[in-house]
Design a protein around this motif. Structure first.
Motif, PDB file in Angstrom:
ATOM      1  N   ARG A  48     -59.346   0.330  13.954  1.00 55.07           N
ATOM      2  CA  ARG A  48     -57.908   0.572  14.803  1.00 55.07           C
ATOM      3  C   ARG A  48     -56.877  -0.703  14.467  1.00 55.07           C
TER       4      ARG A  48
ATOM      5  N   ASN B 170     -52.492  -1.373  13.588  1.00 51.51           N
ATOM      6  CA  ASN B 170     -50.978  -1.017  13.578  1.00 51.51           C
ATOM      7  C   ASN B 170     -50.780  -0.406  12.104  1.00 51.51           C
TER       8      ASN B 170
ATOM      9  N   SER C 133     -52.105   2.733  15.971  1.00 53.94           N
ATOM     10  CA  SER C 133     -51.254   2.562  17.162  1.00 53.94           C
ATOM     11  C   SER C 133     -49.838   2.368  16.778  1.00 53.94           C
ATOM     12  N   GLY C 134     -48.865   2.620  17.791  1.00 51.13           N
ATOM     13  CA  GLY C 134     -47.573   2.314  17.635  1.00 51.13           C
ATOM     14  C   GLY C 134     -46.784   3.129  18.708  1.00 51.13           C
TER      15      GLY C 134
ATOM     16  N   ASP D 163     -49.500   6.892  19.188  1.00 48.41           N
ATOM     17  CA  ASP D 163     -50.716   6.596  18.630  1.00 48.41           C
ATOM     18  C   ASP D 163     -51.121   7.795  17.931  1.00 48.41           C
TER      19      ASP D 163
ATOM     20  N   GLU E 230     -46.629   5.398  26.534  1.00 49.20           N
ATOM     21  CA  GLU E 230     -46.140   4.278  25.888  1.00 49.20           C
ATOM     22  C   GLU E 230     -45.338   3.353  26.647  1.00 49.20           C
ATOM     23  N   THR E 231     -45.228   2.081  26.608  1.00 57.06           N
ATOM     24  CA  THR E 231     -44.337   1.250  27.315  1.00 57.06           C
ATOM     25  C   THR E 231     -43.890   0.184  26.229  1.00 57.06           C
TER      26      THR E 231
ATOM     27  N   PHE F  59     -45.889  -3.191  25.846  1.00 56.63           N
ATOM     28  CA  PHE F  59     -47.157  -3.540  25.106  1.00 56.63           C
ATOM     29  C   PHE F  59     -47.039  -4.529  24.328  1.00 56.63           C
TER      30      PHE F  59
ATOM     31  N   GLY G 295     -53.205  -4.851  21.237  1.00 54.77           N
ATOM     32  CA  GLY G 295     -53.811  -4.131  20.196  1.00 54.77           C
ATOM     33  C   GLY G 295     -55.440  -4.731  20.129  1.00 54.77           C
TER      34      GLY G 295
ATOM     35  N   ASP H  30     -53.419   3.559  27.087  1.00 51.91           N
ATOM     36  CA  ASP H  30     -52.083   4.059  27.021  1.00 51.91           C
ATOM     37  C   ASP H  30     -51.661   4.340  28.367  1.00 51.91           C
TER      38      ASP H  30
HETATM   39  N1  LIG Z   1     -43.129   0.616  19.553  1.00 48.09           N
HETATM   40  C1  LIG Z   1     -43.955   0.621  20.572  1.00 48.09           C
HETATM   41  N2  LIG Z   1     -43.493   1.222  21.767  1.00 48.09           N
HETATM   42  C2  LIG Z   1     -44.480   1.287  22.758  1.00 48.09           C
HETATM   43  N3  LIG Z   1     -45.548   1.246  23.000  1.00 48.09           N
HETATM   44  C3  LIG Z   1     -46.205   0.596  21.694  1.00 48.09           C
HETATM   45  C4  LIG Z   1     -45.267   0.422  20.367  1.00 48.09           C
HETATM   46  N4  LIG Z   1     -46.162  -0.169  19.363  1.00 48.09           N
HETATM   47  C5  LIG Z   1     -47.415   0.129  20.021  1.00 48.09           C
HETATM   48  N5  LIG Z   1     -47.282   0.119  21.300  1.00 48.09           N
HETATM   49  C6  LIG Z   1     -48.662   0.480  22.139  1.00 48.09           C
HETATM   50  O1  LIG Z   1     -49.174  -0.886  22.283  1.00 48.09           O
HETATM   51  C7  LIG Z   1     -50.720  -0.879  21.854  1.00 48.09           C
HETATM   52  C8  LIG Z   1     -50.974  -2.028  21.136  1.00 48.09           C
HETATM   53  O2  LIG Z   1     -50.945  -1.072  19.653  1.00 48.09           O
HETATM   54  P1  LIG Z   1     -50.113  -2.151  18.883  1.00 48.09           P
HETATM   55  O3  LIG Z   1     -48.944  -3.077  19.256  1.00 48.09           O
HETATM   56  O4  LIG Z   1     -49.632  -1.216  17.498  1.00 48.09           O
HETATM   57  O5  LIG Z   1     -51.165  -3.129  18.261  1.00 48.09           O
HETATM   58  P2  LIG Z   1     -51.290  -4.653  17.567  1.00 48.09           P
HETATM   59  O6  LIG Z   1     -50.851  -5.642  18.969  1.00 48.09           O
HETATM   60  O7  LIG Z   1     -52.505  -4.857  17.019  1.00 48.09           O
HETATM   61  O8  LIG Z   1     -50.114  -4.626  16.741  1.00 48.09           O
HETATM   62  C9  LIG Z   1     -50.974   0.596  22.100  1.00 48.09           C
HETATM   63  O9  LIG Z   1     -51.635   0.961  23.115  1.00 48.09           O
HETATM   64  C10 LIG Z   1     -49.759   1.270  21.402  1.00 48.09           C
HETATM   65  O10 LIG Z   1     -49.698   2.497  22.077  1.00 48.09           O
END
Ligand SMILES: Nc1ncnc2c1ncn2[C@@H]1O[C@H](COP(=O)(O)OP(=O)(O)O)[C@@H](O)[C@H]1O
Ligand SMILES: Cc1ncsc1CCOP(=O)(O)O
Ligand SMILES: [Mg+2]
Length: 262
Positions: free
Chosen positions: A117, A119, A163-164, A167, A181-182, A185, A192, A221
């Protein structure tokens, strides 16, 4: 999607062994404990075998490992394969630091993992796709996100959760996208890491890791989205605390009602 796995998790209270990083370890432990799992963390190589034996899953976060810790990670993951415990890898910042990518790839060459898992920047790096990752964050790139996730899943014969904003979850063939999403996060360091460890908890109660990863990601999420919608003002600090509260409160009905996926 098997949303009722949330009930199974709470009934079984799986032991989730986590090799965490010092930045987010407490949020991870409290988050998955609130959800209904039983977290245990360890950095000691000499207890690797009994830790793995008692655990239902092993989540390895590469967020801040040291050279010495690589030996422990290698011992733990080798035992996890031997005792058939699912391994979940969070390859923090492997897209930004070559040293991390090299160590992570060496580890992935040695062991079988259930889920990776990360990004987009992290998944692209492990899939050998050009991308401009930014520190612990995804950064920028122009590749097709689904193709990148599938490429890594095929390369490592595992489930990939990329994820992003959306996801993307794939076993290399089928793809599920989760749209909940929000932006909050992104304001909470450790979102993450908490997601990866949540996936670890569900892999501890469901042997179909593709299903486990989907349910875990949807639960996480939706929990974040529910908190964000309930906040009169979007506040980063409060979000982190309330996310743990919502992981405790969230039920199957709430996930069924709000989960937005295809
Ligand atoms: N651009 C974004 N907008 C909203 N939610 C996001 C976005 N990017 C990631 N998330 C959410 O944030 C959570 C953590 O993912 P992510 O930020 O990609 O991981 P990391 O913190 O490892 O970079 C996930 O639940 C994902 O759906
Ligand atoms: C800031 C930081 N530095 C090393 S690990 C870490 C936490 C990363 O957390 P996440 O990937 O969940 O944002
Ligand atoms: Mg991360």
């Amino acid at each position: 999607m098997k949303i009722d796995l949330l009930g199974t998790l709470r009934k079984k209270n799986p032991i989730a062994f986590n090799i965490s990083n010092f930045v987010t370890v407490q949020d991870v432990a409290n988050g998955i404990n609130a959800l209904g799992a039983s977290p245990i963390m360890s950095e000691e190589k000499n207890e690797a075998e009994p830790m793995v034996q008692m655990a239902d899953s092993v989540t390895v976060n590469l967020g801040a490992f040291t050279e010495g810790q690589l030996e422990q990670i290698s011992a733990v993951t080798t035992f996890a394969n031997q005792y058939k415990k699912p391994i979940i890898i969070d390859p923090v910042a492997v897209g930004a630091v070559d040293y991390r990518k090299e160590r992570c790839n060496e580890l992935l060459d040695q062991i079988d993992v259930a889920v990776i898992r990360g990004n987009a920047g992290e998944i692209a790096a492990l899939a050998d796709v050009e991308w401009n990752a930014k520190g612990i964050d995804a950064g920028e790139g122009s590749g097709d996100l689904e193709e990148i996730a599938k490429k890594l899943a095929k390369k490592r014969n595992c489930v990939v959760v990329e994820s992003g904003k959306t996801d993307i979850i794939t076993d290399g063939e089928a793809v599920v996208r989760i749209y909940n999403e929000t932006d909050l996060f992104k304001l909470h360091v450790g979102s993450g890491d908490m997601l990866s460890s949540t996936i670890g908890c569900f892999c501890g109660v469901e042997h179909d890791y593709f299903e486990a990863a989907q349910t875990a990601t949807a639960v996480f999420d939706v929990a974040g989205e529910v908190v964000a919608k309930s906040m009169p003002k979007p506040l980063a600090g409060s979000f982190g605390v309330q996310l743990i509260d919502e992981l405790h409160l969230i039920d199957t009905k709430t996930v069924e009602k709000y989960a937005n996926f295809e």
